[in-house]
Write a protein that holds these residues in place. Structure first.
Motif, mmCIF file in Angstrom:
data_model
loop_
_atom_site.group_PDB
_atom_site.id
_atom_site.type_symbol
_atom_site.label_atom_id
_atom_site.label_comp_id
_atom_site.label_asym_id
_atom_site.label_seq_id
_atom_site.Cartn_x
_atom_site.Cartn_y
_atom_site.Cartn_z
ATOM 1 N N PHE A 1 47.690 36.284 43.122
ATOM 2 C CA PHE A 1 46.370 35.729 43.453
ATOM 3 C C PHE A 1 45.334 36.837 43.580
ATOM 4 O O PHE A 1 44.286 36.807 42.919
ATOM 5 C CB PHE A 1 46.439 34.912 44.736
ATOM 6 C CG PHE A 1 45.110 34.389 45.209
ATOM 7 C CD1 PHE A 1 44.593 33.207 44.709
ATOM 8 C CD2 PHE A 1 44.357 35.090 46.153
ATOM 9 C CE1 PHE A 1 43.364 32.723 45.135
ATOM 10 C CE2 PHE A 1 43.126 34.618 46.584
ATOM 11 C CZ PHE A 1 42.628 33.433 46.079
ATOM 12 N N ILE A 2 45.601 37.795 44.438
ATOM 13 C CA ILE A 2 44.591 38.824 44.680
ATOM 14 C C ILE A 2 44.355 39.660 43.435
ATOM 15 O O ILE A 2 43.226 40.086 43.146
ATOM 16 C CB ILE A 2 44.980 39.715 45.895
ATOM 17 C CG1 ILE A 2 43.814 40.631 46.262
ATOM 18 C CG2 ILE A 2 46.244 40.510 45.612
ATOM 19 C CD1 ILE A 2 42.538 39.921 46.642
ATOM 20 N N ARG A 3 45.399 39.870 42.639
ATOM 21 C CA ARG A 3 45.219 40.621 41.394
ATOM 22 C C ARG A 3 44.366 39.823 40.401
ATOM 23 O O ARG A 3 43.554 40.404 39.665
ATOM 24 C CB ARG A 3 46.571 40.971 40.791
ATOM 25 C CG ARG A 3 47.339 42.025 41.587
ATOM 26 C CD ARG A 3 48.765 42.176 41.084
ATOM 27 N NE ARG A 3 48.813 42.659 39.711
ATOM 28 C CZ ARG A 3 49.922 42.686 38.980
ATOM 29 N NH1 ARG A 3 51.068 42.212 39.485
ATOM 30 N NH2 ARG A 3 49.897 43.154 37.742
ATOM 31 N N ALA A 4 44.535 38.512 40.380
ATOM 32 C CA ALA A 4 43.711 37.671 39.501
ATOM 33 C C ALA A 4 42.253 37.677 39.960
ATOM 34 O O ALA A 4 41.334 37.765 39.133
ATOM 35 C CB ALA A 4 44.256 36.252 39.470
ATOM 36 N N ILE A 5 42.029 37.574 41.271
ATOM 37 C CA ILE A 5 40.660 37.606 41.797
ATOM 38 C C ILE A 5 40.006 38.955 41.491
ATOM 39 O O ILE A 5 38.824 39.027 41.130
ATOM 40 C CB ILE A 5 40.656 37.327 43.315
ATOM 41 C CG1 ILE A 5 41.074 35.879 43.585
ATOM 42 C CG2 ILE A 5 39.278 37.595 43.906
ATOM 43 C CD1 ILE A 5 40.167 34.840 42.961
ATOM 44 N N ASN A 6 40.777 40.022 41.631
ATOM 45 C CA ASN A 6 40.236 41.329 41.260
ATOM 46 C C ASN A 6 39.881 41.361 39.775
ATOM 47 O O ASN A 6 38.876 41.967 39.379
ATOM 48 C CB ASN A 6 41.235 42.434 41.589
ATOM 49 C CG ASN A 6 41.309 42.729 43.072
ATOM 50 O OD1 ASN A 6 40.366 42.458 43.820
ATOM 51 N ND2 ASN A 6 42.428 43.285 43.520
ATOM 52 N N GLY A 7 40.696 40.701 38.942
ATOM 53 C CA GLY A 7 40.386 40.612 37.523
ATOM 54 C C GLY A 7 39.077 39.900 37.278
ATOM 55 O O GLY A 7 38.271 40.308 36.422
ATOM 56 N N VAL A 8 38.835 38.816 38.027
ATOM 57 C CA VAL A 8 37.555 38.100 37.940
ATOM 58 C C VAL A 8 36.411 39.046 38.277
ATOM 59 O O VAL A 8 35.396 39.129 37.554
ATOM 60 C CB VAL A 8 37.548 36.890 38.896
ATOM 61 C CG1 VAL A 8 36.138 36.305 39.003
ATOM 62 C CG2 VAL A 8 38.530 35.822 38.434
ATOM 63 N N ARG A 9 36.566 39.759 39.372
ATOM 64 C CA ARG A 9 35.492 40.648 39.829
ATOM 65 C C ARG A 9 35.229 41.780 38.843
ATOM 66 O O ARG A 9 34.073 42.165 38.617
ATOM 67 C CB ARG A 9 35.853 41.206 41.207
ATOM 68 C CG ARG A 9 35.858 40.138 42.298
ATOM 69 C CD ARG A 9 36.501 40.647 43.580
ATOM 70 N NE ARG A 9 36.485 39.621 44.631
ATOM 71 C CZ ARG A 9 37.200 39.701 45.750
ATOM 72 N NH1 ARG A 9 37.991 40.755 45.969
ATOM 73 N NH2 ARG A 9 37.140 38.728 46.644
ATOM 74 N N HIS A 10 36.287 42.313 38.255
ATOM 75 C CA HIS A 10 36.101 43.385 37.280
ATOM 76 C C HIS A 10 35.348 42.865 36.047
ATOM 77 O O HIS A 10 34.469 43.566 35.509
ATOM 78 C CB HIS A 10 37.452 43.976 36.865
ATOM 79 C CG HIS A 10 38.198 44.649 37.979
ATOM 80 N ND1 HIS A 10 37.549 45.351 38.971
ATOM 81 C CD2 HIS A 10 39.533 44.729 38.253
ATOM 82 C CE1 HIS A 10 38.456 45.841 39.822
ATOM 83 N NE2 HIS A 10 39.658 45.469 39.403
ATOM 84 N N CYS A 11 35.679 41.657 35.593
ATOM 85 C CA CYS A 11 34.937 41.063 34.472
ATOM 86 C C CYS A 11 33.461 40.896 34.833
ATOM 87 O O CYS A 11 32.571 41.233 34.040
ATOM 88 C CB CYS A 11 35.539 39.712 34.090
ATOM 89 S SG CYS A 11 37.122 39.792 33.213
ATOM 90 N N GLN A 12 33.219 40.379 36.029
ATOM 91 C CA GLN A 12 31.833 40.167 36.458
ATOM 92 C C GLN A 12 31.063 41.478 36.528
ATOM 93 O O GLN A 12 29.873 41.530 36.205
ATOM 94 C CB GLN A 12 31.814 39.460 37.811
ATOM 95 C CG GLN A 12 32.289 38.021 37.767
ATOM 96 C CD GLN A 12 32.423 37.413 39.154
ATOM 97 O OE1 GLN A 12 32.840 38.084 40.099
ATOM 98 N NE2 GLN A 12 32.097 36.141 39.274
ATOM 99 N N SER A 13 31.732 42.542 36.962
ATOM 100 C CA SER A 13 31.042 43.827 37.113
ATOM 101 C C SER A 13 30.560 44.364 35.773
ATOM 102 O O SER A 13 29.623 45.166 35.724
ATOM 103 C CB SER A 13 31.955 44.845 37.806
ATOM 104 O OG SER A 13 33.013 45.235 36.951
ATOM 105 N N TYR A 14 31.197 43.909 34.687
ATOM 106 C CA TYR A 14 30.771 44.328 33.349
ATOM 107 C C TYR A 14 29.978 43.246 32.622
ATOM 108 O O TYR A 14 29.724 43.361 31.417
ATOM 109 C CB TYR A 14 31.989 44.751 32.525
ATOM 110 C CG TYR A 14 32.459 46.145 32.853
ATOM 111 C CD1 TYR A 14 31.843 47.264 32.309
ATOM 112 C CD2 TYR A 14 33.506 46.343 33.748
ATOM 113 C CE1 TYR A 14 32.267 48.545 32.619
ATOM 114 C CE2 TYR A 14 33.940 47.628 34.073
ATOM 115 C CZ TYR A 14 33.313 48.718 33.509
ATOM 116 O OH TYR A 14 33.727 49.993 33.832
ATOM 117 N N GLY A 15 29.614 42.204 33.332
ATOM 118 C CA GLY A 15 28.780 41.165 32.738
ATOM 119 C C GLY A 15 29.488 40.263 31.759
ATOM 120 O O GLY A 15 28.856 39.677 30.871
ATOM 121 N N ILE A 16 30.804 40.121 31.894
ATOM 122 C CA ILE A 16 31.577 39.239 31.023
ATOM 123 C C ILE A 16 31.621 37.845 31.649
ATOM 124 O O ILE A 16 31.924 37.705 32.844
ATOM 125 C CB ILE A 16 33.016 39.759 30.848
ATOM 126 C CG1 ILE A 16 33.018 41.166 30.260
ATOM 127 C CG2 ILE A 16 33.826 38.815 29.961
ATOM 128 C CD1 ILE A 16 34.386 41.838 30.299
#
Length: 394
Positions: free
Chosen positions: A163-178
């Protein structure tokens, strides 16, 4: 695929699709489901390998790659054919697509060929470095599977901290504007998580979510008896509509869709008919454009070994292999009796489906589910929750 926000909250009008003459080549991505020529969206399961052990995986993913996986050159030849055929979207899935080393190269190649490239992932492998690479590729969208909050999701995924790794994945995508969204498969074990998932969407500013109805395929067949009852399905559709509307009314528009049960379309329409008859008539036009289930016509699947399927769930019936013939040729070859019937499946469904007044809107729903439960491809989909009265007249 039923756009709850598009239809119930009025973010799309019939004129939006008509403006582009409903042609796949010219429609923006959020209107593709309303195309008239129905060039297939193609799901490509690029690998069987996955780092998780999801109990409901339709692809029977494993910890190792299949020996007969398409190689990079074969993959690029496939992409050439899809682009020439006019496929608007290629969805890279798995297993876990990010475990395939050449995934960025293949996705970039698809973008360069003019297609929209989308990745369906569990999100756990999206580090800042991976997100940066995905941004450079020019992906249209990253869909991350999440089936509940931490305890429930990690149970489904079979790996701690998924779960937390997936949420971090979401945040990393958002940080690059994906553009990133969530994918949630509904069943008895996680249906109570849906309110918390809506809270998560709001807290994390996630702009999109797809709620998938359970399809009885792959390891998902183990959950057949854990699917929702018809009454429970109706309740969850009302909940999803209520929560979506609340977000929109509070100035936080979120794209919300339900997937893999086209009874949702008539159900949404009938609710709107009671609440807002004018909007209901517009929604009816959009549902007619959508045409319901499009397995074998508007959506197709290619396995990691090149086998061609009617959709990503129907993995035990193949129409050919792209190593032998191009996808475009296989897809248009109606000498195969099943392919021919899928292109015109409303003529072949039986039982209550055959006499249903919503057949043109639902398209006969999911044939895979019907076959899994009855052994008959053309029997009524057991997950249809509309009453006999509701299907007898508009």
């Amino acid at each position: 695929m039923i756009g709850i926000s598009k239809l119930y909250c009025g973010t799309v009008e019939p004129s939006d699709a008509l403006r582009y003459e409903r042609k796949t080549a010219s429609l923006p991505s959020h209107l593709l489901q309303f195309s008239s020529d129905k060039k297939p969206v193609v799901v490509w399961n690029v690998s069987q390998r996955c780092n998780l052990k999801c109990i409901h995986c339709y692809a029977h993913a494993t910890s190792h790659a299949s020996e007969d996986e398409l190689n990079t050159s074969q993959g690029k030849a496939l992409i050439d054919d899809l682009a020439n055929f006019g496929v608007p979207v290629v969805l890279f899935s798995g297993g876990e697509p990010l475990m395939r080393p050449d995934l960025p190269e293949l996705a970039y190649y698809a973008v360069q060929k003019g297609m929209r490239a989308v990745i369906s992932t569990n999100g756990t492998l999206i580090t800042p470095e991976v997100a940066h690479t995905l941004k450079q590729i020019g992906l249209s969208y990253v869909g991350i599977s999440l089936d509940g909050m931490e305890k429930v999701n990690d149970h489904f995924r079979g790996i701690p901290k998924a779960f937390i790794r997936a949420i971090n994945g979401v945040r990393h995508c958002q940080s690059y504007g994906i553009k990133v969204g969530l994918r949630f498969t509904i069943n008895k074990f996680n249906v109570s998580e849906i309110p918390a998932i809506f809270d998560l969407l709001e807290a994390e500013h996630i702009p999109r979510i797809c709620f998938y109805h359970l399809v009885y395929a792959g390891r998902g067949t183990q959950l057949v008896h854990d699917d929702l009852s018809h009454a429970e399905t109706r309740q969850v559709l009302d909940l999803i509509m209520d929560k979506t509307l609340s977000l929109h009314q509070r100035g936080k528009p979120t794209e919300v869709l339900t997937v893999d049960n086209h009874a949702d379309g008539p159900y949404l329409y009938l609710r709107l008919k009671r609440e807002n008859p004018k909007r209901a008539s517009e929604v009816l036009e959009l549902l007619k454009m959508n045409e319901g289930n499009n397995s074998g016509r508007g959506i197709g699947c290619i396995g990691w070994n090149g086998e061609v399927y009617a959709d990503q769930f129907w993995r035990y019936t193949t129409f050919g292999n792209i190593k032998d013939r191009p996808f475009s040729e296989i897809w248009q070859d109606t000498s195969n009796p099943l392919m021919k019937k899928l292109k015109e499946k409303k003529r072949h469904v039986t039982g209550r489906c055959a006499t249903c007044c919503w057949l043109d809107i639902c398209g006969g729903n999911f044939r895979v589910r019907a076959e899994a439960m009855t052994g008959d491809i053309w029997a009524p989909d057991p997950a249809c929750y509309l009453t006999d009265e509701e299907i007898s007249k508009e």
